[in-house]
Design a protein around this motif. Structure first.
Motif, PDB file in Angstrom:
ATOM      1  N   TYR A 202       9.224   4.878   3.452  1.00 18.74           N
ATOM      2  CA  TYR A 202       8.321   5.432   4.300  1.00 18.74           C
ATOM      3  C   TYR A 202       7.252   6.128   2.997  1.00 18.74           C
ATOM      4  O   TYR A 202       6.343   6.511   3.605  1.00 18.74           O
ATOM      5  CB  TYR A 202       8.929   6.344   5.203  1.00 18.74           C
ATOM      6  CG  TYR A 202       9.422   5.916   7.276  1.00 18.74           C
ATOM      7  CD1 TYR A 202       8.304   5.254   7.493  1.00 18.74           C
ATOM      8  CD2 TYR A 202      11.009   6.224   7.377  1.00 18.74           C
ATOM      9  CE1 TYR A 202       9.103   4.304   8.369  1.00 18.74           C
ATOM     10  CE2 TYR A 202      11.229   5.566   8.251  1.00 18.74           C
ATOM     11  CZ  TYR A 202      10.380   4.945   8.793  1.00 18.74           C
ATOM     12  OH  TYR A 202      10.832   4.237  10.079  1.00 18.74           O
ATOM     13  N   LEU A 203       7.904   6.474   2.472  1.00 19.88           N
ATOM     14  CA  LEU A 203       7.244   7.943   0.977  1.00 19.88           C
ATOM     15  C   LEU A 203       6.665   6.487   0.666  1.00 19.88           C
ATOM     16  O   LEU A 203       5.288   6.897   0.183  1.00 19.88           O
ATOM     17  CB  LEU A 203       8.696   7.663  -0.509  1.00 19.88           C
ATOM     18  CG  LEU A 203       8.926   8.495  -0.074  1.00 19.88           C
ATOM     19  CD1 LEU A 203      10.544   8.540  -0.934  1.00 19.88           C
ATOM     20  CD2 LEU A 203       8.737   9.613   0.029  1.00 19.88           C
ATOM     21  N   LEU A 204       6.960   5.221   1.117  1.00 21.25           N
ATOM     22  CA  LEU A 204       5.333   4.138   0.586  1.00 21.25           C
ATOM     23  C   LEU A 204       4.412   3.545   1.940  1.00 21.25           C
ATOM     24  O   LEU A 204       3.064   3.357   1.426  1.00 21.25           O
ATOM     25  CB  LEU A 204       6.297   2.972   0.317  1.00 21.25           C
ATOM     26  CG  LEU A 204       4.800   1.672  -0.510  1.00 21.25           C
ATOM     27  CD1 LEU A 204       4.227   2.238  -1.404  1.00 21.25           C
ATOM     28  CD2 LEU A 204       4.692   1.050  -0.699  1.00 21.25           C
ATOM     29  N   LEU A 205       5.587   3.587   2.809  1.00 17.35           N
ATOM     30  CA  LEU A 205       4.154   3.671   3.931  1.00 17.35           C
ATOM     31  C   LEU A 205       3.374   4.653   4.292  1.00 17.35           C
ATOM     32  O   LEU A 205       2.228   4.318   5.569  1.00 17.35           O
ATOM     33  CB  LEU A 205       5.559   2.854   5.472  1.00 17.35           C
ATOM     34  CG  LEU A 205       6.774   1.306   5.026  1.00 17.35           C
ATOM     35  CD1 LEU A 205       7.096   1.524   5.882  1.00 17.35           C
ATOM     36  CD2 LEU A 205       5.462   0.556   4.986  1.00 17.35           C
ATOM     37  N   VAL A 206       4.098   5.820   4.732  1.00 15.18           N
ATOM     38  CA  VAL A 206       3.057   6.389   5.029  1.00 15.18           C
ATOM     39  C   VAL A 206       2.181   7.248   4.638  1.00 15.18           C
ATOM     40  O   VAL A 206       0.528   6.964   5.303  1.00 15.18           O
ATOM     41  CB  VAL A 206       3.736   8.794   5.377  1.00 15.18           C
ATOM     42  CG1 VAL A 206       3.149   9.512   5.677  1.00 15.18           C
ATOM     43  CG2 VAL A 206       4.768   7.870   5.937  1.00 15.18           C
ATOM     44  N   PRO A 207       2.009   6.693   2.671  1.00 13.75           N
ATOM     45  CA  PRO A 207       0.954   7.527   2.769  1.00 13.75           C
ATOM     46  C   PRO A 207      -0.427   6.197   2.483  1.00 13.75           C
ATOM     47  O   PRO A 207      -1.309   6.236   2.019  1.00 13.75           O
ATOM     48  CB  PRO A 207       1.137   7.146   0.581  1.00 13.75           C
ATOM     49  CG  PRO A 207       2.260   7.643   0.950  1.00 13.75           C
ATOM     50  CD  PRO A 207       3.535   7.034   2.298  1.00 13.75           C
ATOM     51  N   ALA A 208       0.359   4.849   2.749  1.00 17.42           N
ATOM     52  CA  ALA A 208      -0.875   3.738   3.125  1.00 17.42           C
ATOM     53  C   ALA A 208      -1.474   3.961   4.439  1.00 17.42           C
ATOM     54  O   ALA A 208      -2.179   3.389   4.339  1.00 17.42           O
ATOM     55  CB  ALA A 208       0.581   3.126   2.761  1.00 17.42           C
ATOM     56  N   LEU A 209      -1.194   4.740   5.279  1.00 14.01           N
ATOM     57  CA  LEU A 209      -1.425   4.751   6.859  1.00 14.01           C
ATOM     58  C   LEU A 209      -2.836   5.700   6.286  1.00 14.01           C
ATOM     59  O   LEU A 209      -3.417   5.720   7.320  1.00 14.01           O
ATOM     60  CB  LEU A 209      -0.423   5.037   7.418  1.00 14.01           C
ATOM     61  CG  LEU A 209       1.068   4.044   8.055  1.00 14.01           C
ATOM     62  CD1 LEU A 209       1.641   4.736   9.153  1.00 14.01           C
ATOM     63  CD2 LEU A 209       0.281   2.679   9.038  1.00 14.01           C
TER      64      LEU A 209
END
Length: 748
Positions: A202-209
């Motif tokens: 989620y450290l990667l997915l949330v910034p991507a969103l």
């Protein structure tokens, strides 16, 4: 008009509008990067599931089937599950001896090793060669093939021990190999749970969103006007949908394909080692799940397109922005800027005033709250500084005559809130990355003590643990006699039984030379009580690990043979201290090899004090490095999102000042204006973010607890953000020049 014709027209209109829109190229690139980042995050989720699935399947296929679970089957081998360490990393070693050369083989082996031979995984063989210990388990017969390994980088060994090493009483009867669950050895014992790693993604997915939302709303003013026009002409949400699809479909699909390619490339080309964390990813696992990888890329494209269409609305012309709100926003920025240095000082100083034992939770809460507030106020401090510099820059135009500096200086002085938004991502990135790295390397209290002991006495004193009842006095004497010259032995015994109401007392027993090596007086033969010394650091450190009971009660010293005449489970010493006669470090690797070769498997082990705790802490630190590995790209994505959003803002400003290029006849003003509006604030934010990160890390750093700020990580992040700043400068200048080229006078 036919429905299909209208749809195609709307798609073409959307494509044309996207190309001609203000900052259209920036938005297309932002959408491409957002879709790529989201695709990378979703394919990473699939890759994690695939890797764990492969580890579990292959571990199960080689698991030992013990006769206790299958009593009616014939024994094919006898085995002992063991462990060993290399560079403070633990791994599994299976000591196995077949009943006959024709016994069934474990998966991954081509033939049975003979006594004194071993079959190693390729990664373990390479690691032992690099350490100069390729003969650790005897002659290497072959390497384990991929089907017999949990993963390509697994450290694993099958060893057929010599008769001297083989401990028949400890061995289990094996009737076959393979089962429905992983066995009692292998990498699956040491890796973090799958759910923890998938949560860390989620450290990667949330910034991507976040990047997706920002990319979707870039140039929203012109797009909202177009949406309002479509609604006025009778168009509904379906018509707006096709218009938005035409505008964004190509960059989104291209980005999703680009983000899916790394995982597909690994599946096609072969195993790959992930940088920094040194984990080798299996291509076979990704091939097994290639459909899910492709589906993840499609899901990323669909999610971005859904957000693009959902975030466009018909604006309400009745709503107008109040100038009073803008003025209030600027005052908030100024107050936050003044609070920033005070918050840094308070975060560094105040928690340290509280007692660790009584207020550990409060200390942690105050520190984390302070770090969060600093991350919020630091961009404002940089923005106010930029506003002050902007005022002086604008006044200096009288001497330089630079129109670009005048525009950038006046804009920075008048709108510090815009500058704060510009540098927010960079400031947060520097501080957040340093905090992630610090939190991922903390040790527990016992591991802290082990690390401190290793720094204090190194390998001058080693501890040898003996398993009572598993070796004879003759075996122990042969092993001790083969230790390197200058090694002296001191036994540690524990006397007294708490069950009988006796206070436990520690007794050190050995020769006169061994006692003197540890700083104790030799004295006469027999046993005497000694108070805990105050001056000798080495002796006090050793006693801190071996003593039981209160330190005020002292300990006993006995000048005699360290080992009893016959070793039994009752009279075996708790441990043996191996001392260096000249107070230099003992050769730990050589001593361990002697113990392996001379004693039965599992009968004794040698290491530094608290080494098992330190190995566990290092394993936890390795798990924590995944947080940094995933968090760094995520934080950089946030910085990229902020840079792209403010790049679009700069292009809008450039469109407003485009007539200056006609009046001056030069386009250089856009390069100058972009440098002062984008490059200088971003580079300043990197510098101040780096300084603040170092300051905030100071209270946390403690070498004995393994908590040290990584300079390479900090500088690498700073260089990456500096490169991003340079790209934003060049891109902003070129985009502004293109806008000025298309500008035409209008109105009367």
């Amino acid at each position: 008009m036919k429905r299909s014709s209208l749809r195609s027209q709307l798609l073409r209109m959307g494509w044309a509008a996207g190309r001609r829109a203000e900052g259209g190229r920036i938005r297309r690139v932002a959408l491409l990067l957002a879709a790529a980042a989201l695709a990378v995050g979703l394919t990473a989720e699939v890759a994690v599931y695939a890797a764990y699935d492969g580890i579990e399947r292959r571990s199960a296929s080689r698991s030992l089937q013990f006769q206790a679970d299958f009593p009616g089957r014939e024994t094919v081998a006898r085995a002992i599950d063991g462990f060993d360490t290399l560079d403070q990393r633990q791994y599994s070693v299976v000591y196995i001896r077949p009943e006959s050369p024709g016994s069934p083989l474990p998966v991954g082996l081509g033939e049975w090793p003979k006594p004194g031979e071993a079959v190693l995984s390729p990664a373990l063989l390479t690691a032992l060669r690099n350490a100069g210990e390729q003969k650790r388990y005897g002659r290497v017969l072959d390497t384990i093939t991929a089907p017999g390994l949990a993963g390509p980088g697994e450290l694993y060994a099958y060893v057929n021990p010599t008769d001297r090493q083989f401990n028949a009483d400890k061995a289990f009867d094996v009737v076959g190999f393979g089962g429905s669950a992983p066995g009692s050895s292998g990498d699956w014992l040491f890796i973090a749970p799958r759910e923890r790693l998938q949560t860390a993604l989620y450290l990667l997915l949330v910034p991507a969103l976040v990047l997706t939302v920002i990319a979707a709303r870039m140039g929203s003013a012109a797009r909202d006007r177009r949406t309002a026009l479509i609604s006025a002409l009778g168009g509904g949400w379906r018509h707006r949908l096709w218009l938005n699809l035409g505008e964004s479909a190509l960059p989104v699909l291209s980005g999703a394909l680009l983000g899916t390619l790394p995982a597909l490339a690994v599946a096609v080309t072969g195993d790959v080692t992930l940088p920094w964390i040194d984990y080798r990813l299996s291509a076979a696992d990704l091939v097994h799940w290639w459909r899910a990888l492709a589906l993840a890329g499609g899901a990323a494209a669909a999610a971005v397109m859904l957000l693009v269409c959902a975030l466009h609305r018909t604006p309400n012309p009745a709503k107008a922005r109040s100038t009073r709100l803008a003025a209030r926003r600027e005052r908030v920025v100024q107050w936050a800027a003044m609070a920033c240095p005070l918050l840094v000082f308070a975060t560094v100083w105040v928690p340290g005033l509280l007692d660790v034992a009584r207020h550990s939770q409060l200390r942690s809460t105050l520190y984390l709250t302070g770090v969060a507030l600093v991350m919020l106020t630091l961009p404002c401090a940089v923005a106010v500084g930029a506003a002050a510099v902007g005022s002086r820059l604008a006044r200096s135009v009288r001497r330089t005559g630079s129109a670009g500096a005048l525009v950038a200086g006046r804009h920075a002085a008048a709108h510090p809130a815009i500058t704060a938004r510009l540098v927010a991502g960079v400031c947060i990135a520097m501080v957040l990355i340093s905090q992630l790295q610090l939190k991922s390397t903390q040790y527990g209290s016992t591991a802290q003590a082990a690390a401190a002991t290793l720094q204090t006495i190194g390998t001058r004193v080693l501890v040898m643990d003996l398993k009572g009842g598993q070796l004879t006095r003759e075996q122990a004497d042969r092993a001790l006699a083969d230790l390197p010259a200058g090694t002296r032995t001191l036994a540690v015994y524990q006397e007294g039984s708490p069950e009988r109401g006796e206070l436990p007392v520690t007794r050190l027993q050995g020769s006169c030379a061994a006692l003197e090596t540890l700083g104790l007086d030799c004295g006469s033969r027999g046993t005497r009580t000694v108070d805990v010394p105050q001056g000798d650091v080495t002796l006090r450190t050793v006693l801190g690990w071996v003593m039981v009971g209160p330190a005020t009660g002292g300990f006993k010293v006995s000048r005699s043979d360290p080992l009893p005449a016959k070793l039994t489970e009752e009279n075996t010493p708790q441990s043996l201290l191996l001392l260096s006669s000249d107070r230099t470090g003992l050769p730990l690797a050589k001593i361990r090899q002697t113990v392996r070769d001379r004693l039965p498997i599992g009968a004794a082990s040698v290491g530094t004090f608290g080494e098992t705790w330190l190995i566990g802490a290092n394993l936890s630190a390795e798990h924590g490095r995944w947080v940094v590995f995933l968090g760094v790209p995520g934080v950089l994505l946030i910085a990229l999102a902020a840079a792209l959003a403010n790049l679009a803002e700069f292009v809008r400003l450039s469109r407003a000042v485009a007539p200056l290029s006609v009046l001056t006849g030069r386009r250089r003003l856009f390069w100058t204006s972009s440098a002062w509006s984008l490059l200088v604030p971003l580079l300043s934010a990197i510098v101040w973010g780096c300084v603040t990160a170092v300051w905030l890390a100071a209270p946390q750093e403690d070498a004995t607890r393994g908590i040290e700020l990584s300079g390479s990580l900090l500088w690498g992040t700073a260089m990456g953000l500096a490169l991003l700043s340079l790209l934003a400068w060049c891109w902003g200048a070129r985009s502004a020049i293109n806008e000025a080229t298309r500008w035409r006078p209008y109105g009367a």
